[in-house]
Scaffold this motif. Structure first.
Motif, PDB file in Angstrom:
ATOM      1  N   THR A 168      22.918  33.308 -28.826  1.00  0.00           N
ATOM      2  CA  THR A 168      23.974  34.174 -29.334  1.00  0.00           C
ATOM      3  C   THR A 168      25.321  33.455 -29.260  1.00  0.00           C
ATOM      4  O   THR A 168      25.478  32.470 -28.523  1.00  0.00           O
ATOM      5  CB  THR A 168      24.052  35.477 -28.527  1.00  0.00           C
ATOM      6  OG1 THR A 168      24.462  35.169 -27.176  1.00  0.00           O
ATOM      7  CG2 THR A 168      22.708  36.185 -28.492  1.00  0.00           C
ATOM      8  N   HIS A 169      26.274  33.972 -30.014  1.00  0.00           N
ATOM      9  CA  HIS A 169      27.624  33.411 -29.976  1.00  0.00           C
ATOM     10  C   HIS A 169      28.203  33.517 -28.568  1.00  0.00           C
ATOM     11  O   HIS A 169      28.837  32.578 -28.070  1.00  0.00           O
ATOM     12  CB  HIS A 169      28.510  34.160 -30.984  1.00  0.00           C
ATOM     13  CG  HIS A 169      29.933  33.707 -30.968  1.00  0.00           C
ATOM     14  ND1 HIS A 169      30.910  34.397 -30.280  1.00  0.00           N
ATOM     15  CD2 HIS A 169      30.549  32.636 -31.537  1.00  0.00           C
ATOM     16  CE1 HIS A 169      32.071  33.763 -30.441  1.00  0.00           C
ATOM     17  NE2 HIS A 169      31.879  32.708 -31.196  1.00  0.00           N
TER      18      HIS A 169
ATOM     19  N   ASP B 253      27.203  36.075 -34.319  1.00  0.00           N
ATOM     20  CA  ASP B 253      25.811  35.631 -34.321  1.00  0.00           C
ATOM     21  C   ASP B 253      25.339  35.190 -35.706  1.00  0.00           C
ATOM     22  O   ASP B 253      24.485  34.305 -35.825  1.00  0.00           O
ATOM     23  CB  ASP B 253      24.907  36.753 -33.791  1.00  0.00           C
ATOM     24  CG  ASP B 253      25.115  37.015 -32.308  1.00  0.00           C
ATOM     25  OD1 ASP B 253      25.754  36.171 -31.648  1.00  0.00           O
ATOM     26  OD2 ASP B 253      24.663  38.063 -31.808  1.00  0.00           O
TER      27      ASP B 253
END
Length: 350
Positions: free
Chosen positions: A272-273, A306
């Motif tokens: 994920t970011h 994301d």
């Protein structure tokens, strides 16, 4: 009569498929060293047909499932549920501050209660696709071994006690030629002169070893090999965890820092970011940063969420095909870190 017993006495429950989960209990927690370190729950699932298996789930997977079920089945008035609604059990809330292991341990009884009540709800809800997939043993689940079954091959190993000089000189080992400060729990801290007992080769640049009763990985360039590993272990066939390597760059007005970050993640992982941002802040010890990747023209593109992470991975794989071969365990995409306030790096030549 308890709710589960009432359900088992109904004909509609008897007609459910044998692979429907009817109970789930957390057997253990395990630490996962990924782009951020986290704990996952090892859950034993029992089905209506009598089979048992283990699944591995993070708290956020519980949270996502609960949100889906709430959106579909939670009644507007909890006191008067409709024919296709029911009152869902309460999921323990998110915790943002505290020791991760202690948080995971404290959640075990609450999550056990949550799963027990969830699987005691009306039989039609047990057929929900998302609920079934949550408790389904995926191929990845089936390939995992819980630590209780790894007594002969634990992922973190202690150095063997050296009983004689013969044992000492027969062990694969290296000497640290300069200090090395690890950037994560997976990496060892070395001081010049340390004697490291070698366990396996991670890749062409990194080794795994034990020093001062601590086990981890470290760059081979910081040590002098005294006695090399056997050929099989030198090729990365040891018993420890496998690692993947991410090449990342920190771009600042004063220059570029290059780091290879090793994580226990498969090359196909899609982080994920938030995970990437947290890890890069730790790696480069800077909070106000932005994540970026290079597009096919070589320009930097900022990663904001994301979906951008997915675009970065796709672009990285496309670029990797057209460039020189990488090590087999290196991610095909690269991460470029900049200061969040520095917009001078965009629309520039590669």
């Amino acid at each position: 009569m308890s709710l589960p017993q009432q359900l088992r006495g109904k004909s509609d429950f008897d007609q459910l498929p044998d692979n429907i989960p009817i109970s789930a209990t957390i057997a253990d927690i395990e630490e996962k060293k990924g782009f951020i370190d986290y704990f996952r729950f090892v859950i034993e699932v029992k089905t209506k047909g009598g089979s048992k298996y283990l699944i591995y789930r993070r708290y956020r997977e519980f949270f996502n499932l609960h949100q889906i079920l709430e959106s579909r089945y939670s009644p507007e008035d909890p006191d008067r549920p409709g024919p296709n609604t029911c009152v869902l059990p309460t999921l323990p809330g998110k915790v943002f501050i505290g020791n991760k292991r202690e948080i995971a341990e404290s959640r075990i009884p609450e999550l056990n209660t949550y799963m027990k009540r969830l699987l005691s709800l009306p039989t039609w809800l047990l057929l929900d696709d998302d609920l079934r997939m949550f408790f389904y043993q995926t191929e990845q689940d089936s390939q995992q071994l819980p630590r209780a079954l790894r007594r002969l091959r634990p992922p973190t190993r202690k150095v063997k006690t050296v009983k004689s000089k013969t044992d000492l000189f027969s062990s694969p080992r290296a000497e640290a030629m300069s200090d090395f400060c690890g950037s994560s729990k997976a990496e060892l801290n070395l001081k010049a002169g340390d004697l490291i007992f070698l366990l396996q080769r991670v890749n062409g640049d990194w080794l795994e070893g034990t020093v001062n009763d601590q086990t981890g990985i470290f760059p081979e360039s910081f040590v002098k090999i005294i006695k090399p590993l056997p050929e099989s272990e030198s090729e990365g066939e040891g018993e420890g965890p496998t690692y993947s390597c991410l090449r990342c760059y920190m771009l600042t007005p004063s220059g570029v820092q290059t780091r290879d970050v090793c994580v226990q993640e498969d090359l196909n992982i899609r982080p994920t970011h938030k995970e990437l941002l947290t890890r890069m802040r730790d790696i480069f010890a800077v909070d106000d940063i932005a994540l970026n990747y290079r597009d096919h023209e070589g320009d930097l593109v900022r990663v904001l969420d994301d979906e951008d992470v997915l675009l970065m991975i796709v672009a990285g794989r496309a670029r990797a095909v057209a460039t020189v071969p990488r090590p087999v365990n290196q991610f095909p995409w690269e991460l470029h870190v900049t200061l969040a306030s520095d917009f001078s790096v965009y629309n520039a030549d590669a």
